[in-house]
Structures are given as structure tokens and as C-alpha cells.
Design a protein around this motif. Structure first.
Motif, PDB file in Angstrom:
ATOM      1  N   GLY A  77       0.822  -1.199   0.000  1.00  0.00           N
ATOM      2  CA  GLY A  77       0.000   0.000   0.000  1.00  0.00           C
ATOM      3  C   GLY A  77       0.852   1.243   0.000  1.00  0.00           C
ATOM      4  O   GLY A  77       2.042   1.218  -0.340  1.00  0.00           O
ATOM      5  N   ARG A  78       0.262   2.355   0.407  1.00  0.00           N
ATOM      6  CA  ARG A  78       0.920   3.640   0.346  1.00  0.00           C
ATOM      7  C   ARG A  78       2.104   3.742   1.310  1.00  0.00           C
ATOM      8  O   ARG A  78       3.097   4.404   1.036  1.00  0.00           O
ATOM      9  N   TYR A  79       1.992   3.083   2.465  1.00  0.00           N
ATOM     10  CA  TYR A  79       3.002   3.220   3.518  1.00  0.00           C
ATOM     11  C   TYR A  79       3.648   1.878   3.846  1.00  0.00           C
ATOM     12  O   TYR A  79       3.089   0.819   3.570  1.00  0.00           O
ATOM     13  N   ASP A  80       4.819   1.934   4.483  1.00  0.00           N
ATOM     14  CA  ASP A  80       5.544   0.721   4.841  1.00  0.00           C
ATOM     15  C   ASP A  80       4.898  -0.008   6.012  1.00  0.00           C
ATOM     16  O   ASP A  80       5.042  -1.222   6.152  1.00  0.00           O
TER      17      ASP A  80
END
Length: 311
Positions: free
Chosen positions: A155-158
């Protein structure tokens, strides 16, 4: 050679092969240690092989200190294990820190990385803990649950969760007041449910000439177990730990699927609520269930013999 002549040696071989299995089999909880130092070890927890419900509930006793394993290879001291009235464990976790010299150069750091979910039983309690940041010109956040490697699907973040706050001091922290964690030297924020791990990231802000606040500090802590003191801006970070509550539950469904009361009572194999006067309750922090004694009874619902008895 006659087969009958081989029978005694064959039986002996079979007995030797079976011996490890017998030794590793579950023991009667009454025959297992019930304390480590000052900490009671109630079933489904246990010290040593065969004394707990599963690997997830094994406790190690090291120099009279009860400890949980961690996926980060750090042992986690336990100060309390409880099956009633709620399924909780209280542990001690080290603080995260980044320290600076008078030039503002980093001279020591630790990100506080811990993972309490090596075998699936525990979650960091969102109802009982908060995330606290101490320092002047300090920002920090806790990151939880690797999104790619931890089942988050990317997704957008780790990471799946980020929670943090910021603390400032205008010069020497004269305005930092004992008992007030209101962004002057100290800030705090609630955490999300379902967390099994914690790692802290500090913001890169100037720290030159700040001998009154030489370290950025951040930690999870019992929301009722810490009161800010201005002197904590000078705490010995390498020796400091904080009390943290964990929620635990029976989460092992045997097939990898989350185990609920409906699923557990529908298939009694491995059902944990074995006392005749116990009942099942769905966990509220993560999947799973826990057991409690029915109204009018008290004791340990995980024990079939002398479990829940009348008050």
C-alpha cells in the motif's frame, strides 16, 4: 534367526522411540510450577514444555524473573499474568531514545523495537496504554505492523499504523510542569487496537546546545502508570523501562483461521473453556476468545478440575 528372539529388543526399541513423545506430552497443570519469583503462573500459561496450553503461553523463568520471548530476540520481563476478571499480562518494555552531544550530533540511539506476537497470543492493549514522547524540539511516532511482510498486502506506507506527537521547549524547560503532558516537554497519544509490535522513529530536528534535554525519548506505557516529571528530560534512558499492558486470548484455531466463540463451541476439539461452570467471550483486541467463570462462580475457567467454583 527366529523372529521371537527379536521381540524383546524390538519392544525396547519401540519404547525408546516413544519415550520422547511421552516426555513431551502435556502434563497435569497441578504438577507444574505455579510461580516464578513473585509472579503467579496460572494455566493456560506454564513454565517449561508440556505445562502450558501451547507454545504461545510458555513462560520462561530466568533468575526468578518471568519472561516472554520476543521475535526481536529481546526477552520481555513479566510482572503480572491474569486470567480473571480480564485476560491481561503486564510487562516491562525499554524506552526508545536518540541522544545528542552539545553540537547536536547523535551519540546513541535505540528504536525500541519489540514484537510480542511470536506465537499469536498477545496484543498490545489500546485501552490500557498510551504512546508518550519526551523532549524539547522533539517529534516521534510509533510504527506498527509491516504492511508488506506482515500480511498487510502493501500500500501507500511501509507500516499499517503510525501514531505520534510533538513536544517543544522554548529554551531551558522552565515551562515544563510536573504532572502536565501538554506538548511542553511531553506529549501523549492513544494507540490503535490490534498491535503486536512497536518500533519508534524520531524526527530530525536541531538539538545543538540543549544540555537540558539531551535525548529524545518515546515509549508505550500504562496510561495510569506514568506521570510526567520535568526531571524525566534528563532520565537515564539506557536503564529505564516502562510498564505496558498486553491483552491475550485463545487465538489458535488449528487451521490458521481466527478462532471465535461460535467456531470454538461448534467444534469442541481444543476448546479452552473446560470448567463446567465457565463460558466463552469473544476477544475485543484482535481475533480469538477467552474464558470466564459464569456468574456466581470464581476461579480458573481453563481448568477442568477445581476450575470455576461457587463463591
Amino acid at each position: 534367526m527366529s523372529p521371537t528372539l527379536l521381540l524383546p529388543s524390538t519392544l525396547l526399541l519401540l519404547l525408546l522411540l516413544l519415550l520422547p513423545a511421552v516426555t513431551a506430552a502435556a502434563m497435569d497443570p497441578d504438577e507444574c510450577p505455579t510461580k516464578c519469583g513473585d509472579v503467579d503462573i496460572p494455566y493456560p500459561f506454564g513454565i517449561g514444555a508440556g505445562c502450558s496450553r501451547s507454545k504461545g503461553f510458555e513462560i520462561t523463568c530466568v533468575n526468578n524473573t518471568a519472561v516472554l520471548p520476543s521475535a526481536t530476540r529481546m526477552t520481555i520481563p513479566v510482572t503480572n499474568l491474569s486470567v480473571a476478571p480480564e485476560p491481561v499480562a503486564k510487562v516491562s518494555l525499554p524506552v526508545a531514545y536518540r541522544c545528542y552531544n552539545l553540537k547536536g550530533d547523535t551519540v546513541g540511539e535505540f528504536d525500541g523495537h519489540v514484537d510480542v506476537n511470536t506465537r499469536g497470543a498477545y496484543r498490545i492493549s489500546d485501552a490500557r496504554n498510551v504512546f508518550v514522547v519526551l523532549g524539547c524540539n522533539t517529534g516521534a511516532f510509533t510504527m506498527n505492523s509491516n504492511a508488506t511482510g506482515g500480511g498487510g498486502g502493501g500500500g501507500r506506507y511501509d507500516y499499517r499504523f503510525y501514531m505520534g506527537c510533538f513536544a517543544y521547549c522554548d529554551g531551558p524547560p522552565g515551562a515544563a510542569a510536573d504532572g502536565r503532558c501538554a506538548s511542553v516537554g511531553c506529549c501523549r497519544v492513544d494507540i490503535a487496537p490490534g498491535l503486536t509490535d512497536n518500533v519508534v522513529q524520531f524526527e530530525d530536528w536541531p538539538h545543538d546546545g540543549m544540555e537540558y534535554s539531551p535525548c529524545d525519548v518515546a515509549f508505550l506505557v500504562d496510561r495510569d502508570g506514568y506521570e510526567f516529571r520535568a526531571a524525566d528530560l534528563l532520565m537515564d534512558v539506557r536503564r529505564r523501562s516502562m510498564p505496558v499492558w498486553l491483552d491475550w486470548a485463545i487465538r489458535d484455531g488449528g487451521d490458521g483461521e481466527p478462532m471465535s466463540c461460535a467456531a470454538a463451541t461448534g467444534n469442541r476439539t481444543g476448546y479452552a473453556c473446560v470448567s463446567a461452570n465457565s463460558e466463552c467471550v469473544d476477544a475485543v483486541n484482535g481475533p480469538g476468545y477467552y474464558c470466564r467463570c459464569k456468574q456466581g462462580f470464581e476461579g480458573n475457567p481453563y481448568l477442568e478440575k477445581n476450575g470455576c467454583t461457587s463463591k
